[in-house]
Scaffold this motif. Sequence first.
Motif, short mmCIF file in Angstrom:
data_model
loop_
_atom_site.label_atom_id
_atom_site.label_comp_id
_atom_site.label_asym_id
_atom_site.label_seq_id
_atom_site.Cartn_x
_atom_site.Cartn_y
_atom_site.Cartn_z
N MET A 80 0.87 -1.33 -0.03
CA MET A 80 0.24 0.00 -0.37
C MET A 80 1.10 1.38 -0.22
SD MET A 80 -3.15 0.72 0.12
CE MET A 80 -3.81 -0.24 0.79
N THR A 81 1.41 2.20 -0.47
CA THR A 81 1.63 3.69 -0.79
C THR A 81 0.75 4.07 -0.14
OG1 THR A 81 0.25 4.76 -2.85
CG2 THR A 81 1.63 2.85 -3.24
N PRO A 82 2.30 5.41 0.21
CA PRO A 82 1.49 6.16 1.08
C PRO A 82 -0.15 7.19 0.72
CG PRO A 82 3.69 6.50 0.60
CD PRO A 82 3.15 5.53 -0.16
N GLU A 101 0.23 -1.54 -5.06
CA GLU A 101 1.10 -1.26 -6.09
C GLU A 101 2.34 -2.53 -5.67
OE1 GLU A 101 5.65 1.27 -7.47
OE2 GLU A 101 3.72 2.37 -6.35
N THR A 102 2.63 -3.33 -6.84
CA THR A 102 3.63 -4.08 -6.89
C THR A 102 5.20 -3.44 -6.97
OG1 THR A 102 2.28 -5.19 -8.55
CG2 THR A 102 4.72 -6.14 -8.25
N THR A 103 6.00 -3.48 -5.56
CA THR A 103 6.66 -2.84 -5.80
C THR A 103 8.62 -3.61 -5.91
OG1 THR A 103 6.70 -3.28 -3.19
CG2 THR A 103 5.82 -0.92 -4.28
N GLY A 104 8.92 -5.16 -5.96
CA GLY A 104 9.37 -6.07 -6.24
C GLY A 104 8.85 -7.23 -6.53
N VAL A 105 9.58 -7.83 -7.70
CA VAL A 105 9.62 -9.51 -8.46
C VAL A 105 10.87 -9.86 -7.80
CG1 VAL A 105 8.79 -10.93 -9.51
CG2 VAL A 105 7.84 -9.10 -9.50
N ILE A 106 10.78 -11.12 -7.05
CA ILE A 106 12.63 -11.29 -7.23
C ILE A 106 11.93 -13.76 -7.14
CG2 ILE A 106 12.13 -12.23 -4.58
CD1 ILE A 106 15.45 -11.69 -5.13
N GLY A 107 12.76 -14.26 -7.56
CA GLY A 107 13.50 -15.17 -7.50
C GLY A 107 14.02 -16.52 -6.52
N ALA A 127 15.22 0.30 -1.96
CA ALA A 127 14.47 1.77 -1.15
C ALA A 127 13.32 1.74 -0.98
CB ALA A 127 15.57 2.30 -1.98
N LYS A 128 12.06 1.57 -2.29
CA LYS A 128 10.79 2.07 -1.95
C LYS A 128 10.15 1.43 -1.67
CE LYS A 128 8.36 3.05 -6.05
NZ LYS A 128 7.89 3.22 -7.52
N ILE A 129 10.36 -0.04 -1.03
CA ILE A 129 10.00 -1.22 -0.76
C ILE A 129 10.18 -0.62 1.18
CG2 ILE A 129 9.88 -3.45 0.65
CD1 ILE A 129 10.39 -4.65 -2.32
N LYS A 130 11.43 -0.15 1.67
CA LYS A 130 11.60 0.67 2.82
C LYS A 130 10.62 1.58 2.95
CE LYS A 130 15.43 1.43 5.52
NZ LYS A 130 17.38 2.07 5.68
N ARG A 131 10.72 2.42 2.54
CA ARG A 131 9.94 3.98 2.00
C ARG A 131 8.59 2.76 2.15
NH1 ARG A 131 7.98 6.54 -1.80
NH2 ARG A 131 9.28 6.60 -3.30
#
Length: 278
Positions: A155-157, A162-168, A266-270
């Motif tokens: 959830m954004t501010p 928003e999807t903020t990351g995809v990792i395998g 950085a975005k995930i943390k924010r």
Amino acid sequence: MVTTWKKKAKKGKLPSKRAAAATTANKARYVSSKMGKTRALEAKASLRGYVPATKWLNAAVLQEMLSEHRMVYVKPNAGMCGDGVIRVEKALPENGASLRYTFQSGVRKKSFATFEGMYTALRKVIGKRRYLVQKGIQLLKYKGNRFDLRVMVQMTPAAKWETTGVIGRVAHPSKIVTNYHDGGKLKSVDTLLRRYMTANDRKLYVKRLEQLGRKAAKAVEARYKGVKEIGVDIAVDYEMKPWILEVNTSPDPYIFRKLKDKRVYAKIKRYAKAYGRL
């Protein structure tokens, strides 16, 4: 005389009631039930086809699903990091050999001549925990090891998903789960899918996963108000179809530090700080 909340707040010993209420309201909700989250996904017609058949575990259900799918995963309804996950298979007879059943928990694999023998042993491993059984998906492999994908949605501010990351996540060679904290390795999606898709197709596929993640987040939030982040575990089969294995409402944000693009973490943390997670 007992000091009131208001007096303590003025002395700096406690936050004001208004501040405490705001903190509570902003705190992300955690949902432990895998079945509850699965039902939330299934409630949305647009997601139903991406969710493997999932039912409460009992002998009749397991036997039925093994007959239909040959391979299933048995999971605790509440659990994290792959804890308690068991892979169960019904092997087809070959060259006159008798039918056999197997299950693997951790690195140990056991074989049985009958379903009854297998189920009795399985119940001893499970104990009193409530379990579910899910259709098994044959995962794509990277250098011979199975992998799945974790899609981070937050959830954004501005109160938008928003999807903020995809990792395998690549499984340890001897294990059935891909979790990083259980011996798995982290790889970029681009690295894992390179063998299966062109560069342009990989970009389009990631966009598809991002959209699927947002839909999953909205579905879970519709049932569980207050959820502000989810980690969607997605299996990709050999027809390149994505399957939502499960949803975690307290996903590990730190795994994204392993990506080369540091803007992702950085975005995930924010965002996580904005809703009080970090």
